[in-house]
Design a protein around this motif. Structure first.
Motif, short mmCIF file in Angstrom:
data_model
loop_
_atom_site.label_atom_id
_atom_site.label_comp_id
_atom_site.label_asym_id
_atom_site.label_seq_id
_atom_site.Cartn_x
_atom_site.Cartn_y
_atom_site.Cartn_z
N GLY A 72 0.80 -1.22 0.00
CA GLY A 72 0.00 0.00 0.00
C GLY A 72 0.83 1.26 0.00
N THR A 73 2.00 1.24 0.64
CA THR A 73 2.86 2.42 0.68
C THR A 73 3.37 2.76 -0.72
N ASN A 74 3.80 1.73 -1.48
CA ASN A 74 4.20 1.96 -2.87
C ASN A 74 3.06 2.53 -3.68
N ALA A 75 1.86 2.01 -3.43
CA ALA A 75 0.68 2.50 -4.16
C ALA A 75 0.42 3.97 -3.84
N LEU A 76 0.58 4.36 -2.58
CA LEU A 76 0.41 5.77 -2.20
C LEU A 76 1.46 6.64 -2.88
N GLN A 94 -3.92 14.25 7.15
CA GLN A 94 -4.28 14.26 8.57
C GLN A 94 -3.12 13.72 9.40
N ALA A 95 -2.99 14.24 10.61
CA ALA A 95 -1.93 13.76 11.51
C ALA A 95 -2.33 12.45 12.16
N LEU A 96 -3.63 12.16 12.20
CA LEU A 96 -4.14 10.91 12.76
C LEU A 96 -4.18 9.89 11.63
N THR A 97 -3.04 9.23 11.41
CA THR A 97 -2.93 8.26 10.33
C THR A 97 -1.74 7.36 10.59
N PHE A 98 -1.68 6.25 9.87
CA PHE A 98 -0.49 5.41 9.90
C PHE A 98 0.62 6.10 9.12
N ILE A 99 1.85 5.88 9.51
CA ILE A 99 2.97 6.65 8.97
C ILE A 99 3.17 6.47 7.47
N ALA A 100 2.64 5.40 6.89
CA ALA A 100 2.79 5.18 5.44
C ALA A 100 2.28 6.36 4.63
N THR A 101 1.20 6.99 5.08
CA THR A 101 0.65 8.15 4.37
C THR A 101 1.70 9.23 4.22
N ASN A 103 5.07 8.89 4.83
CA ASN A 103 6.28 8.39 4.18
C ASN A 103 6.17 8.53 2.66
N ALA A 104 5.02 8.22 2.11
CA ALA A 104 4.82 8.32 0.66
C ALA A 104 5.00 9.76 0.18
N ILE A 105 4.53 10.71 0.97
CA ILE A 105 4.72 12.13 0.65
C ILE A 105 6.21 12.47 0.67
N HIS A 106 6.90 11.97 1.69
CA HIS A 106 8.32 12.29 1.86
C HIS A 106 9.18 11.66 0.77
N TYR A 107 8.80 10.50 0.27
CA TYR A 107 9.58 9.85 -0.80
C TYR A 107 9.77 10.79 -1.99
N ILE A 108 8.79 11.63 -2.24
CA ILE A 108 8.85 12.56 -3.37
C ILE A 108 9.66 13.80 -3.03
N GLY A 109 9.86 14.04 -1.75
CA GLY A 109 10.49 15.28 -1.31
C GLY A 109 9.47 16.38 -1.10
N ALA A 110 8.20 15.98 -0.99
CA ALA A 110 7.12 16.93 -0.72
C ALA A 110 6.92 17.08 0.79
N HIS A 111 6.06 18.02 1.16
CA HIS A 111 5.88 18.37 2.57
C HIS A 111 4.43 18.18 2.99
N PRO A 112 4.17 17.43 4.07
CA PRO A 112 2.80 17.30 4.54
C PRO A 112 2.34 18.54 5.30
N VAL A 113 1.06 18.83 5.17
CA VAL A 113 0.39 19.85 5.98
C VAL A 113 -0.74 19.12 6.69
N PRO A 158 -7.01 12.40 2.26
CA PRO A 158 -7.76 11.94 3.44
C PRO A 158 -7.56 10.44 3.61
N MET A 159 -7.63 9.99 4.85
CA MET A 159 -7.50 8.56 5.14
C MET A 159 -8.78 8.09 5.82
N HIS A 160 -9.37 7.00 5.31
CA HIS A 160 -10.61 6.46 5.86
C HIS A 160 -10.27 5.62 7.09
N THR A 161 -10.20 6.26 8.22
CA THR A 161 -9.68 5.67 9.45
C THR A 161 -10.48 4.46 9.91
#
Length: 383
Positions: A72-76, A94-101, A103-113, A158-161
């Protein structure tokens, strides 16, 4: 009181010395399909089960196309690349999520908000998103910018918690207003419906996970869902090393990724998918029993599906009155061989993302102090 709760859970899952949080269930054609796959010798990324699994998931979710990934992380990661996210862009999540969400953003060098969640979904709040964008973002030339950082805001994830759908229609409306692509982290929500439509099919791309602890599993695995068939073709190309088809030549026309799911994993997925509706009905019955039971337990609230949704109840959750009660509950249940766990630590509190921009995260922090997941496996005695 906690003794009463652990006894009830052990009655739901009898004949188990230790009650796990979520164990996989193999009650169908898993061994048959795995043996068939082994006998064929096609156990890697080429084989009939890969194609079959993609076709069946697309049919089940009513997506136009589905593309398998190794997890799923590769898919993200792939979904964000396909949504146009680039280095130093921003992605709202969202900050309430598993870290994979994240990590996938960071792989690109992008920044989460990080934006707050809703009390009725535990997922990204459209109202909180709109409030933050009104004060912190502007659209220029069809591109959304963060007024403080001057970075482009390319996507919203968004993540469907725990399988509970977020308010998708409202999120889509906000994202369209601000020219932001919606990518659904539906990793936990296979079989969940929002207003009758499967999660993962509302945004530009949706992502499912088939990790060993998910509702159905391929051991490890993920899936990209598309309503755009051309974008799906691009995803298939990129996830298979961007190799141009040829009988013998090795030709690659762009940077690709080895994100291919092996045929042997897809074989397991095909067998699991045959029982998905049965498993979800089973899990929803368990959720109903929990809901009724906790009505009579003071200061503990069972978290139910949002209005207008059908949740798969991947992981059942209860809310304790405060952090101290949560810790006492976790200690007692785990000491008595019933596995429970708190919700994930908030992403903005991790070392890697502690400098990320956030809103006040009022609901997010409220949930962090109170949420506990309780055993949620398919109850094999009911199959």
């Amino acid at each position: 009181m906690y003794g009463k709760i652990t006894n009830f859970i052990k009655e739901l899952y009898p004949h188990q010395e230790f009650v796990p949080l979520h164990a996989p269930c193999f009650s169908g054609n898993e061994k048959k399909y795995l043996n068939d796959c082994i006998d064929s010798t096609y156990v890697s990324s080429v084989g009939q089960y890969v194609d079959r699994f993609e076709e069946q998931i697309a049919a089940y979710t009513k997506a136009a196309k589905a593309v398998v990934c190794v997890n799923g992380t590769n898919a993200l990661h792939m979904s964000l690349l396909l949504a146009g996210v680039e280095k130093d862009d921003e992605v709202i999540t969202q900050a309430l999520t598993f870290i994979a969400t994240c990590n996938a953003i960071h792989y690109i060098g992008a920044h989460p908000v990080f934006i707050d969640v809703d009390k009725d979904t535990m997922g990204l709040s459209p109202h909180a998103l709109k409030e933050w964008l009104v004060h912190h973002a502007e659209v220029k030339g069809g591109i959304c910018y963060n007024k403080r950082s001057q970075r482009k805001i390319k996507a919203c994830v968004p993540m469907h918690t725990f399988g509970h759908p977020v308010h998708l229609n409202e999120l889509l409306e906000v994202c369209r207003e601000y020219a932001i692509e919606l990518v659904e982290d539906a990793a936990e929500s296979i079989g969940s419906l929002y207003k009758g439509q499967h999660t993962g099919t509302f945004g530009k791309i949706g992502v499912l996970s088939f990790n060993g602890n998910k509702t159905i599993t391929t051991g490890g695995g993920g899936m990209l869902l598309f309503m755009d068939e051309e974008l799906a073709k691009q995803a298939k190309h990129l996830t298979t090393q961007a190799k141009v088809p040829h009988r013998w030549e090795f030709i690659h026309d762009e940077i690709g990724y080895n994100y291919r799911m092996p045929n042997i994993n897809a074989a397991l997925g095909c067998a699991q998918l045959e029982n998905l509706d049965k498993y979800i009905a089973n899990k929803r019955e368990t959720a109903l029993q929990y809901q009724e039971f906790f009505k009579h337990i003071p200061d503990i609230h069972f978290f139910s599906e949002p209005e207008g949704c059908r949740s798969n109840y991947w992981l059942n959750a209860v809310l304790l009155k405060d952090k101290s009660a949560r810790e006492d509950f976790l200690q007692y249940t785990n000491d008595h061989r019933v596995m429970t766990r708190p919700v994930w630590g908030l992403m903005n509190k991790s070392d890697m993302f502690k400098n990320a921009e956030t809103d006040a995260l009022v609901n997010t922090q409220w949930f962090e102090e109170r949420v506990v997941n309780i055993p949620s496996s398919v109850r094999t005695a009911l199959l």
